[in-house]
Design a protein around this motif. Sequence first.
Motif, PDB file in Angstrom:
ATOM      1  N   HIS A 137      39.752  39.257  36.837  1.00 50.88           N
ATOM      2  CA  HIS A 137      39.238  38.768  35.559  1.00 50.88           C
ATOM      3  C   HIS A 137      38.817  39.988  34.758  1.00 50.88           C
ATOM      4  CE1 HIS A 137      39.099  34.399  35.506  1.00 50.88           C
ATOM      5  NE2 HIS A 137      38.792  34.417  36.793  1.00 50.88           N
ATOM      6  N   SER A 138      38.552  39.775  33.504  1.00 47.14           N
ATOM      7  CA  SER A 138      38.087  40.856  32.652  1.00 47.14           C
ATOM      8  C   SER A 138      36.707  41.321  33.074  1.00 47.14           C
ATOM      9  CB  SER A 138      38.022  40.389  31.197  1.00 47.14           C
ATOM     10  OG  SER A 138      39.290  39.993  30.758  1.00 47.14           O
ATOM     11  N   TYR A 139      36.384  42.561  32.704  1.00 48.22           N
ATOM     12  CA  TYR A 139      35.051  43.106  32.936  1.00 48.22           C
ATOM     13  C   TYR A 139      34.174  42.735  31.743  1.00 48.22           C
ATOM     14  CZ  TYR A 139      31.234  46.431  33.264  1.00 48.22           C
ATOM     15  OH  TYR A 139      29.994  46.995  33.330  1.00 48.22           O
ATOM     16  N   SER A 142      30.365  35.658  31.749  1.00 50.51           N
ATOM     17  CA  SER A 142      30.941  35.974  30.439  1.00 50.51           C
ATOM     18  C   SER A 142      30.196  35.331  29.272  1.00 50.51           C
ATOM     19  CB  SER A 142      32.405  35.555  30.389  1.00 50.51           C
ATOM     20  OG  SER A 142      32.525  34.148  30.438  1.00 50.51           O
TER      21      SER A 142
END
Length: 70
Positions: free
Chosen positions: A4-6, A49
């Motif tokens: 997943h994105s940071y 997020s």
Amino acid sequence: WLRHSYFDTTHINGTGDTLSATIAAEIAKGQSVANAIRIAHDVTTAAISSEIAVGHQFGPINHWAAQSVN
């Protein structure tokens, strides 16, 4: 294996608890271990997020954000 994105945030308290509790809950609901891990990863990522403005410098993750994941 799972990516997943940071997210650059200090609101990370509870990530390990959330991940492990979600894995255990999904296995108890009948999911395979691999699928339980995928779901837990998605739930935890959603909670990280979507910051929630509580706590001091290092706040908790936003568990309400993960409601739509599963």
